[in-house]
Design a protein around this motif. Structure first.
Motif, PDB file in Angstrom:
ATOM      1  N   TYR A 335       0.837  -1.195   0.000  1.00  0.00           N
ATOM      2  CA  TYR A 335       0.000   0.000   0.000  1.00  0.00           C
ATOM      3  C   TYR A 335       0.874   1.249   0.000  1.00  0.00           C
ATOM      4  O   TYR A 335       1.787   1.372   0.814  1.00  0.00           O
ATOM      5  N   TYR A 336       0.627   2.131  -0.936  1.00  0.00           N
ATOM      6  CA  TYR A 336       1.134   3.490  -0.816  1.00  0.00           C
ATOM      7  C   TYR A 336       0.102   4.404  -1.450  1.00  0.00           C
ATOM      8  O   TYR A 336      -0.834   3.966  -2.109  1.00  0.00           O
ATOM      9  N   PHE A 337       0.278   5.694  -1.234  1.00  0.00           N
ATOM     10  CA  PHE A 337      -0.737   6.628  -1.681  1.00  0.00           C
ATOM     11  C   PHE A 337      -0.261   7.355  -2.934  1.00  0.00           C
ATOM     12  O   PHE A 337       0.428   6.776  -3.760  1.00  0.00           O
ATOM     13  N   GLU A 338      -0.602   8.601  -3.078  1.00  0.00           N
ATOM     14  CA  GLU A 338      -0.312   9.280  -4.336  1.00  0.00           C
ATOM     15  C   GLU A 338       1.185   9.358  -4.597  1.00  0.00           C
ATOM     16  O   GLU A 338       1.992   9.280  -3.672  1.00  0.00           O
ATOM     17  N   GLU A 339       1.538   9.509  -5.870  1.00  0.00           N
ATOM     18  CA  GLU A 339       2.947   9.608  -6.240  1.00  0.00           C
ATOM     19  C   GLU A 339       3.612  10.730  -5.451  1.00  0.00           C
ATOM     20  O   GLU A 339       3.080  11.826  -5.303  1.00  0.00           O
ATOM     21  N   GLY A 340       4.783  10.444  -4.921  1.00  0.00           N
ATOM     22  CA  GLY A 340       5.523  11.431  -4.159  1.00  0.00           C
ATOM     23  C   GLY A 340       5.281  11.354  -2.672  1.00  0.00           C
ATOM     24  O   GLY A 340       6.054  11.911  -1.895  1.00  0.00           O
ATOM     25  N   ALA A 341       4.206  10.684  -2.237  1.00  0.00           N
ATOM     26  CA  ALA A 341       3.938  10.548  -0.815  1.00  0.00           C
ATOM     27  C   ALA A 341       4.889   9.522  -0.202  1.00  0.00           C
ATOM     28  O   ALA A 341       5.379   8.627  -0.878  1.00  0.00           O
ATOM     29  N   GLU A 342       5.132   9.682   1.089  1.00  0.00           N
ATOM     30  CA  GLU A 342       5.979   8.715   1.770  1.00  0.00           C
ATOM     31  C   GLU A 342       5.246   7.385   1.912  1.00  0.00           C
ATOM     32  O   GLU A 342       4.029   7.340   2.019  1.00  0.00           O
ATOM     33  N   TYR A 343       6.009   6.326   1.916  1.00  0.00           N
ATOM     34  CA  TYR A 343       5.448   5.001   2.110  1.00  0.00           C
ATOM     35  C   TYR A 343       6.418   4.224   2.990  1.00  0.00           C
ATOM     36  O   TYR A 343       7.603   4.548   3.080  1.00  0.00           O
ATOM     37  N   TYR A 344       5.926   3.197   3.646  1.00  0.00           N
ATOM     38  CA  TYR A 344       6.764   2.421   4.542  1.00  0.00           C
ATOM     39  C   TYR A 344       7.139   1.113   3.869  1.00  0.00           C
ATOM     40  O   TYR A 344       6.279   0.286   3.582  1.00  0.00           O
ATOM     41  N   ALA A 345       8.427   0.928   3.621  1.00  0.00           N
ATOM     42  CA  ALA A 345       8.926  -0.302   3.010  1.00  0.00           C
ATOM     43  C   ALA A 345       9.651  -1.111   4.075  1.00  0.00           C
ATOM     44  O   ALA A 345      10.645  -0.663   4.635  1.00  0.00           O
ATOM     45  N   PHE A 346       9.137  -2.302   4.359  1.00  0.00           N
ATOM     46  CA  PHE A 346       9.784  -3.156   5.340  1.00  0.00           C
ATOM     47  C   PHE A 346      11.088  -3.720   4.779  1.00  0.00           C
ATOM     48  O   PHE A 346      11.160  -4.069   3.605  1.00  0.00           O
ATOM     49  N   PRO A 347      12.101  -3.852   5.635  1.00  0.00           N
ATOM     50  CA  PRO A 347      13.289  -4.592   5.200  1.00  0.00           C
ATOM     51  C   PRO A 347      12.997  -6.080   5.208  1.00  0.00           C
ATOM     52  O   PRO A 347      11.980  -6.538   5.724  1.00  0.00           O
ATOM     53  N   VAL A 348      13.872  -6.834   4.609  1.00  0.00           N
ATOM     54  CA  VAL A 348      13.744  -8.295   4.608  1.00  0.00           C
ATOM     55  C   VAL A 348      15.017  -8.881   5.205  1.00  0.00           C
ATOM     56  O   VAL A 348      16.056  -8.233   5.236  1.00  0.00           O
ATOM     57  N   PRO A 349      14.954 -10.108   5.687  1.00  0.00           N
ATOM     58  CA  PRO A 349      16.140 -10.708   6.294  1.00  0.00           C
ATOM     59  C   PRO A 349      17.222 -10.984   5.267  1.00  0.00           C
ATOM     60  O   PRO A 349      16.948 -11.246   4.100  1.00  0.00           O
ATOM     61  N   VAL A 350      18.453 -10.918   5.714  1.00  0.00           N
ATOM     62  CA  VAL A 350      19.582 -11.298   4.869  1.00  0.00           C
ATOM     63  C   VAL A 350      19.645 -12.821   4.837  1.00  0.00           C
ATOM     64  O   VAL A 350      19.768 -13.472   5.874  1.00  0.00           O
ATOM     65  N   ILE A 351      19.528 -13.380   3.653  1.00  0.00           N
ATOM     66  CA  ILE A 351      19.546 -14.829   3.543  1.00  0.00           C
ATOM     67  C   ILE A 351      20.981 -15.342   3.510  1.00  0.00           C
ATOM     68  O   ILE A 351      21.929 -14.589   3.267  1.00  0.00           O
ATOM     69  N   GLU A 352      21.132 -16.634   3.764  1.00  0.00           N
ATOM     70  CA  GLU A 352      22.450 -17.256   3.700  1.00  0.00           C
ATOM     71  C   GLU A 352      22.999 -17.174   2.274  1.00  0.00           C
ATOM     72  O   GLU A 352      22.243 -17.118   1.308  1.00  0.00           O
ATOM     73  N   GLN A 353      24.300 -17.186   2.144  1.00  0.00           N
ATOM     74  CA  GLN A 353      24.900 -17.076   0.823  1.00  0.00           C
ATOM     75  C   GLN A 353      24.933 -18.404   0.077  1.00  0.00           C
ATOM     76  O   GLN A 353      25.216 -18.436  -1.113  1.00  0.00           O
ATOM     77  N   VAL A 354      24.636 -19.494   0.770  1.00  0.00           N
ATOM     78  CA  VAL A 354      24.603 -20.800   0.119  1.00  0.00           C
ATOM     79  C   VAL A 354      23.211 -21.389   0.277  1.00  0.00           C
ATOM     80  O   VAL A 354      22.490 -21.088   1.211  1.00  0.00           O
ATOM     81  N   ASP A 355      22.826 -22.232  -0.668  1.00  0.00           N
ATOM     82  CA  ASP A 355      21.535 -22.898  -0.606  1.00  0.00           C
ATOM     83  C   ASP A 355      21.476 -23.849   0.590  1.00  0.00           C
ATOM     84  O   ASP A 355      22.499 -24.362   1.045  1.00  0.00           O
ATOM     85  N   PHE A 356      20.248 -24.075   1.048  1.00  0.00           N
ATOM     86  CA  PHE A 356      20.075 -25.002   2.168  1.00  0.00           C
ATOM     87  C   PHE A 356      20.173 -26.441   1.684  1.00  0.00           C
ATOM     88  O   PHE A 356      19.534 -26.832   0.715  1.00  0.00           O
ATOM     89  N   VAL A 357      20.976 -27.224   2.371  1.00  0.00           N
ATOM     90  CA  VAL A 357      21.031 -28.667   2.153  1.00  0.00           C
ATOM     91  C   VAL A 357      20.995 -29.319   3.520  1.00  0.00           C
ATOM     92  O   VAL A 357      21.865 -29.065   4.357  1.00  0.00           O
ATOM     93  N   PHE A 358      19.987 -30.128   3.776  1.00  0.00           N
ATOM     94  CA  PHE A 358      19.866 -30.761   5.081  1.00  0.00           C
ATOM     95  C   PHE A 358      20.570 -32.103   5.070  1.00  0.00           C
ATOM     96  O   PHE A 358      20.269 -32.964   4.233  1.00  0.00           O
ATOM     97  N   PRO A 359      21.532 -32.326   5.980  1.00  0.00           N
ATOM     98  CA  PRO A 359      22.231 -33.609   6.011  1.00  0.00           C
ATOM     99  C   PRO A 359      21.358 -34.672   6.669  1.00  0.00           C
ATOM    100  O   PRO A 359      21.393 -34.880   7.876  1.00  0.00           O
ATOM    101  N   VAL A 360      20.586 -35.343   5.888  1.00  0.00           N
ATOM    102  CA  VAL A 360      19.636 -36.316   6.394  1.00  0.00           C
ATOM    103  C   VAL A 360      20.327 -37.658   6.615  1.00  0.00           C
ATOM    104  O   VAL A 360      20.996 -38.180   5.730  1.00  0.00           O
ATOM    105  N   ILE A 361      20.177 -38.189   7.790  1.00  0.00           N
ATOM    106  CA  ILE A 361      20.654 -39.535   8.071  1.00  0.00           C
ATOM    107  C   ILE A 361      19.454 -40.443   7.865  1.00  0.00           C
ATOM    108  O   ILE A 361      18.588 -40.572   8.719  1.00  0.00           O
ATOM    109  N   ASN A 362      19.366 -41.047   6.704  1.00  0.00           N
ATOM    110  CA  ASN A 362      18.109 -41.661   6.300  1.00  0.00           C
ATOM    111  C   ASN A 362      18.077 -43.173   6.403  1.00  0.00           C
ATOM    112  O   ASN A 362      17.049 -43.779   6.181  1.00  0.00           O
ATOM    113  N   GLN A 363      19.199 -43.799   6.743  1.00  0.00           N
ATOM    114  CA  GLN A 363      19.172 -45.257   6.814  1.00  0.00           C
ATOM    115  C   GLN A 363      20.349 -45.748   7.641  1.00  0.00           C
ATOM    116  O   GLN A 363      21.480 -45.310   7.464  1.00  0.00           O
ATOM    117  N   ILE A 364      20.062 -46.632   8.566  1.00  0.00           N
ATOM    118  CA  ILE A 364      21.126 -47.287   9.319  1.00  0.00           C
ATOM    119  C   ILE A 364      20.855 -48.775   9.274  1.00  0.00           C
ATOM    120  O   ILE A 364      19.820 -49.241   9.728  1.00  0.00           O
TER     121      ILE A 364
END
Length: 475
Positions: A335-364
């Motif tokens: 949501y923002y209003f007319e052009e030139g009006a202030e608006y509130y932009a939320f920041p977002v979290p800094v994500i990890e620089q590498v993709d997630f890989v879960f080390p699954v121990i799937n069989q013993i």
């Protein structure tokens, strides 16, 4: 209040025309000249303990714009039921102190922008609300510039989204949405860890939601396509519907996540877009369920196995890598209003620089050669070339030694190998990618004198995780 002697200022914010609603409602162009490009990233610490944009507002309310945004968020949140009943007039001043009122007119536009955006970002179940026809009125005290009253009202008689005309319809829709979520949960295999849950929910949405190719046609577009309701109940959505649906499902299971909004570039065009951030094991990663769905034709080449191409990605936005690719821009408001009006932009979290890989121990399993050995097989799905597993040993389950590099098949051959083990995934130069929450106790007992030599008498494997997945025994 004597209306004849009161100095009044009316601010009419008819948002039907001038509000930007991210999520493929219409093609949006954010040129460099209008000041609306906003790469707004938080620091690692700002989002370390945050799982909603409201939390961010509360943690950072020393800034006056953020302070007022939090105040108005709280007012809107506490009046959701009031709006649901069809009421169209709210006195904001009834919820604000005298000190707050004395400075609110300076921050009113930006605070309303942030409060409305944050409310919908955090609460996808509020899909039945809309502030697109809001009117705001600020009344000042006699002969002063001190604010006396602030009211918001709707020019259409209520704050319902266009699909609803009464509270009964809304309550029925909310019930259907909740029932659908419970049905999704009931189909999940018991004992999944958080990573497996995220994968399951991504795949569920990809398999059960169709991207509405007619989203920009007022006559042909499906209802609710910008909402979690459209995705989960009707099975039709566009990007914001996918993102809100994932949030609604993850919220119900207590997995930290946020939606993200902005735009992407494709074939020389810029289009509004929404996606997700998910926190797993203390780190944030990017998820774009829409782009994982082959029914979305706009931003990816048709490829096989695309379902996980944008799942739990890392990246460095300064380099344009990974999730923060060159064509993804963060602009975190709806949501923002007319052009030139202030608006509130939320920041977002800094994500990890590498993709997630879960080390699954799937069989013993014991190796069936009669020597009493036990083999652990580590899942290498999605393993990158420079990744390797490592383990740490403990004889008592409390004090662990240094991590040692190991392969994905580890054999324990005698009584001396019995003990407790932790595993982690790391790069070849030792950088830790992710540490498993699983602690495994390996019990290797051998006997002599059997016809085939030693044999395994018992191995009990304990999965000691935050979720307490349970215990499995192999005899």
């Amino acid at each position: 209040m004597n209306e004849s002697t009161k100095k009044s200022l009316r601010i009419f914010l008819t948002l039907t025309i001038i509000a930007v609603v991210i999520g493929a409602i219409a093609y949006l162009y954010f040129g460099d000249g209008n000041g609306r490009r906003n790469l707004n990233y938080a620091t690692q610490s700002e989002f370390s303990n945050i799982d909603s944009y409201y939390d961010y507002l509360i943690e950072n309310d020393e800034d006056r714009a953020t302070y007022y945004t939090a105040k108005l968020y709280e007012v809107l949140f506490s009046n959701v039921e009031y709006f649901l009943e069809g009421n169209d007039l709210l006195y904001l001043s009834d919820y604000l102190s005298t000190n707050d009122l004395s400075g609110i007119d300076e921050y009113l536009t930006i605070a309303l922008s942030g409060a409305m955006s944050g409310l919908f970002f955090d609460n996808p179940e509020y899909f039945f609300l809309s502030f697109l026809t809001m009117q705001v009125q600020v009344d000042y005290k006699d002969f002063t510039n001190e604010v006396d009253e602030v009211t918001i009202s709707s020019v259409t008689g209520n704050f319902y989204s266009e699909e609803f005309s009464n509270a009964e319809q809304i309550r029925l829709a909310l019930s259907r949405l909740e029932q659908t979520r419970e049905a999704v949960y009931s189909q999940m295999t018991a004992g999944l860890n958080d990573y497996q849950i995220v994968v399951y929910l991504n795949d569920y949405l990809v398999d059960n939601v169709d991207y509405d190719l007619n989203y920009d046609n007022v006559y042909l577009a499906k209802d609710f396509i910008h909402t979690a309701y459209g995705a989960l109940v009707n099975g039709d959505a566009v990007c914001d519907g996918y993102a809100y649906a994932l949030k609604y499902l993850l919220d119900g299971l207590g997995i930290d996540n946020l939606v993200g909004a902005g735009f992407v570039e494709s074939n020389g065009q810029e289009e509004g877009h929404m996606w997700s951030y998910v926190k797993l094991y203390g780190n944030w990663y990017g998820v774009d369920v829409t782009w994982n769905d082959p029914t979305d034709p706009f931003f990816w080449p048709m490829e096989e196995n695309i379902h996980h191409q944008y799942l739990l990605l890392g990246g460095d936005y300064t380099l344009g890598t990974g999730f923060y690719a060159n064509n993804r821009y963060i602009q975190n408001y709806i949501y923002y209003f007319e052009e030139g009006a202030e608006y509130y932009a939320f920041p977002v979290p800094v994500i990890e620089q590498v993709d997630f890989v879960f080390p699954v121990i799937n069989q013993i399993t014991p190796i069936e050669n009669g020597d009493g050995s036990v083999t652990i097989n580590l899942d290498v799905t999605g393993m990158k070339d420079n990744y390797t597993f490592a383990f740490s040993y403990s004889s008592d389950g409390y004090s662990y030694g240094e991590y040692e590099v190991c392969g994905n098949n580890i054999t324990f051959s005698n009584n001396g190998d019995s003990g407790f083990y932790k595993f982690r995934l790391q790069t070849s130069d030792g950088q830790v990618i992710v540490s498993s929450d699983q602690t495994i106790e390996i019990v290797v007992e051998t006997t002599q004198g059997s016809p085939e030599g030693s044999e395994v008498l018992s191995e009990e494997i304990y999965y000691l995780t935050k979720e307490e997945i349970g215990q499995e025994s192999y005899a």
